[in-house]
Motif scaffolding. Structure first.
Motif, PDB file in Angstrom:
ATOM      1  N   UNK A   1      -4.083 -11.484 -49.002  1.00  0.00           N
ATOM      2  CA  UNK A   1      -5.333 -11.414 -48.238  1.00  0.00           C
ATOM      3  C   UNK A   1      -6.487 -10.931 -49.116  1.00  0.00           C
ATOM      4  N   UNK A   2      -6.185 -10.037 -50.069  1.00  0.00           N
ATOM      5  CA  UNK A   2      -7.223  -9.597 -51.000  1.00  0.00           C
ATOM      6  C   UNK A   2      -7.767 -10.793 -51.781  1.00  0.00           C
ATOM      7  N   UNK A   3      -6.876 -11.667 -52.229  1.00  0.00           N
ATOM      8  CA  UNK A   3      -7.310 -12.846 -52.982  1.00  0.00           C
ATOM      9  C   UNK A   3      -7.997 -13.860 -52.063  1.00  0.00           C
ATOM     10  N   UNK A   4      -7.521 -13.975 -50.842  1.00  0.00           N
ATOM     11  CA  UNK A   4      -8.158 -14.868 -49.869  1.00  0.00           C
ATOM     12  C   UNK A   4      -9.605 -14.435 -49.626  1.00  0.00           C
ATOM     13  N   UNK A   5      -9.821 -13.139 -49.502  1.00  0.00           N
ATOM     14  CA  UNK A   5     -11.166 -12.629 -49.224  1.00  0.00           C
ATOM     15  C   UNK A   5     -12.077 -12.682 -50.449  1.00  0.00           C
ATOM     16  N   UNK A   6     -11.475 -12.807 -51.634  1.00  0.00           N
ATOM     17  CA  UNK A   6     -12.267 -12.811 -52.873  1.00  0.00           C
ATOM     18  C   UNK A   6     -12.745 -14.203 -53.258  1.00  0.00           C
ATOM     19  N   UNK A   7     -12.330 -15.212 -52.520  1.00  0.00           N
ATOM     20  CA  UNK A   7     -12.694 -16.597 -52.861  1.00  0.00           C
ATOM     21  C   UNK A   7     -13.038 -17.330 -51.566  1.00  0.00           C
ATOM     22  N   UNK A   8     -14.022 -18.218 -51.587  1.00  0.00           N
ATOM     23  CA  UNK A   8     -14.435 -18.900 -50.349  1.00  0.00           C
ATOM     24  C   UNK A   8     -13.509 -20.051 -49.949  1.00  0.00           C
ATOM     25  N   UNK A   9     -12.249 -19.726 -49.699  1.00  0.00           N
ATOM     26  CA  UNK A   9     -11.321 -20.744 -49.211  1.00  0.00           C
ATOM     27  C   UNK A   9     -11.819 -21.305 -47.886  1.00  0.00           C
ATOM     28  N   UNK A  10     -11.507 -22.568 -47.662  1.00  0.00           N
ATOM     29  CA  UNK A  10     -11.955 -23.267 -46.458  1.00  0.00           C
ATOM     30  C   UNK A  10     -10.784 -23.468 -45.511  1.00  0.00           C
ATOM     31  N   UNK A  11     -11.008 -23.140 -44.244  1.00  0.00           N
ATOM     32  CA  UNK A  11     -10.014 -23.296 -43.184  1.00  0.00           C
ATOM     33  C   UNK A  11     -10.592 -24.244 -42.129  1.00  0.00           C
ATOM     34  N   UNK A  12      -9.747 -24.712 -41.237  1.00  0.00           N
ATOM     35  CA  UNK A  12     -10.210 -25.559 -40.134  1.00  0.00           C
ATOM     36  C   UNK A  12      -9.574 -25.077 -38.837  1.00  0.00           C
ATOM     37  N   UNK A  13     -10.354 -25.093 -37.777  1.00  0.00           N
ATOM     38  CA  UNK A  13      -9.850 -24.706 -36.461  1.00  0.00           C
ATOM     39  C   UNK A  13     -10.230 -25.783 -35.454  1.00  0.00           C
ATOM     40  N   UNK A  14      -9.488 -25.836 -34.369  1.00  0.00           N
ATOM     41  CA  UNK A  14      -9.725 -26.827 -33.329  1.00  0.00           C
ATOM     42  C   UNK A  14     -10.166 -26.141 -32.042  1.00  0.00           C
ATOM     43  N   UNK A  15     -11.096 -26.780 -31.355  1.00  0.00           N
ATOM     44  CA  UNK A  15     -11.588 -26.282 -30.070  1.00  0.00           C
ATOM     45  C   UNK A  15     -11.421 -27.404 -29.044  1.00  0.00           C
ATOM     46  N   UNK A  16     -10.466 -27.219 -28.124  1.00  0.00           N
ATOM     47  CA  UNK A  16     -10.257 -28.229 -27.077  1.00  0.00           C
ATOM     48  C   UNK A  16     -10.612 -27.688 -25.706  1.00  0.00           C
ATOM     49  N   UNK A  17     -11.326 -26.531 -25.686  1.00  0.00           N
ATOM     50  CA  UNK A  17     -11.660 -25.910 -24.407  1.00  0.00           C
ATOM     51  C   UNK A  17     -13.141 -26.057 -24.052  1.00  0.00           C
TER      52      UNK A  17
END
Length: 308
Positions: A27-43
């Protein structure tokens, strides 16, 4: 086809508390780099919307809603590839790991197998599970993601292993970046140090020819005179001949595969005369046609070999 990163672990050999610590480091490395995630909204609307966000810990829907993180690119370049994720709960991986293995070192799961491989190497079964097995396509998030994989292998050197379309140079770059962030530094895999790798292989393989087979399958260095010197120092001439006889026999003279084997053999500092003995002259050798073998020798890119 593509540029891939693989990460396998042996979850049944890892303590939950230790995994939790390493997960927190990821998580430290995840927060140190702008990794891109995707989420879905079906509501919110009448259809399923997909949004991109910066990677952070959340429930991962495709991982049984386990708490974890997911990345498939980076926010700065907006370049994307395939999905990579990591789950906090080690039990998630335990349920998916192979069972009834007979080897507690994940290294031996990476030995390249082929028809006719030494029988001593066909007996290894490892209770592992794949954590990463996707394509980065060499996009900008490749090195930071490789750093996360190297972190996990460094913390669990016998029970986690990184592989794929990666080089020692890339791993060093990734580790340097990770060590600029982590409180406790990580180190390069033993597979990048042939002396250490060979000693590790010898702990699990006792037959000389099988040891050489395993070592050559696992080592990450270029074929060089230095590597050849190590082989000649640690293995008998009989074991070396048996290994190369088996490998020359895999290919017909004149094929790319045979030329590659011959080029590697010479790059290691072995003599063409010895290759001729194995491939042409000795009765229990390959028994290839002498003219075709000579043509294969002459067709080698000798300038590149001599530079190596």
């Amino acid at each position: 086809m593509g540029v891939m990163i693989f990460l396998d672990i042996m979850p049944n050999h890892i303590e939950d508390t230790e995994w939790e610590k390493v997960y927190e480091e990821t998580l430290e490395l995840i927060h140190a780099y702008p990794f891109l995630d995707s989420v879905f909204d079906d509501a919110t609307y009448d259809c399923n919307w997909k949004y991109t966000i910066q990677t952070k810990e959340r429930e991962i829907r495709f991982a049984d809603n386990q708490l974890g993180w997911h990345a498939f690119g980076d926010e700065e370049s907006l370049r994307t590839a395939e999905s990579f994720s990591l789950v906090r709960n080690l039990e998630y991986y335990r349920k998916r790991a192979r069972q009834n293995g007979n080897c507690d070192d994940i290294l031996f799961s990476k030995i390249y197998t082929y028809p006719g491989i030494n029988e001593h190497l066909n007996s290894f079964t490892v209770n592992k599970v794949s954590v990463f097995d996707s394509k980065t396509q060499g996009e900008p998030f490749h090195i930071p993601l490789l750093a996360i994989a190297c972190l996990i292998e460094s913390r669990f050197p016998k029970h986690a292993i990184v592989s794929g379309d990666i080089s020692i140079g890339q791993m060093k770059h990734a580790i340097d970046w990770a060590n600029s962030i982590l409180q406790h530094p990580i180190s390069l895999t033993e597979r990048a140090d042939n002396e250490k790798l060979l000693q590790r292989v010898k702990t699990g393989v006792k037959d000389d020819v099988a040891t050489l087979e395993a070592f050559m399958s696992l080592q990450m260095q270029d074929h060089s005179f230095e590597l050849g010197t190590l082989i000649r120092r640690e293995f008998s001439p009989e074991a070396i001949m048996a290994y190369y006889l088996a490998h020359f026999q895999q290919y017909k003279v004149g094929t790319i595969g045979f030329s590659t084997q011959l080029s590697n053999y010479v790059s290691l500092g072995f003599h063409i005369a010895d290759a001729c003995n194995i491939c042409v002259l000795i009765p229990n050798g390959c028994n290839y046609d002498a003219g075709k073998f000579a043509k294969a020798v002459l067709s080698l890119e000798w300038e590149k070999i001599l530079i190596i």
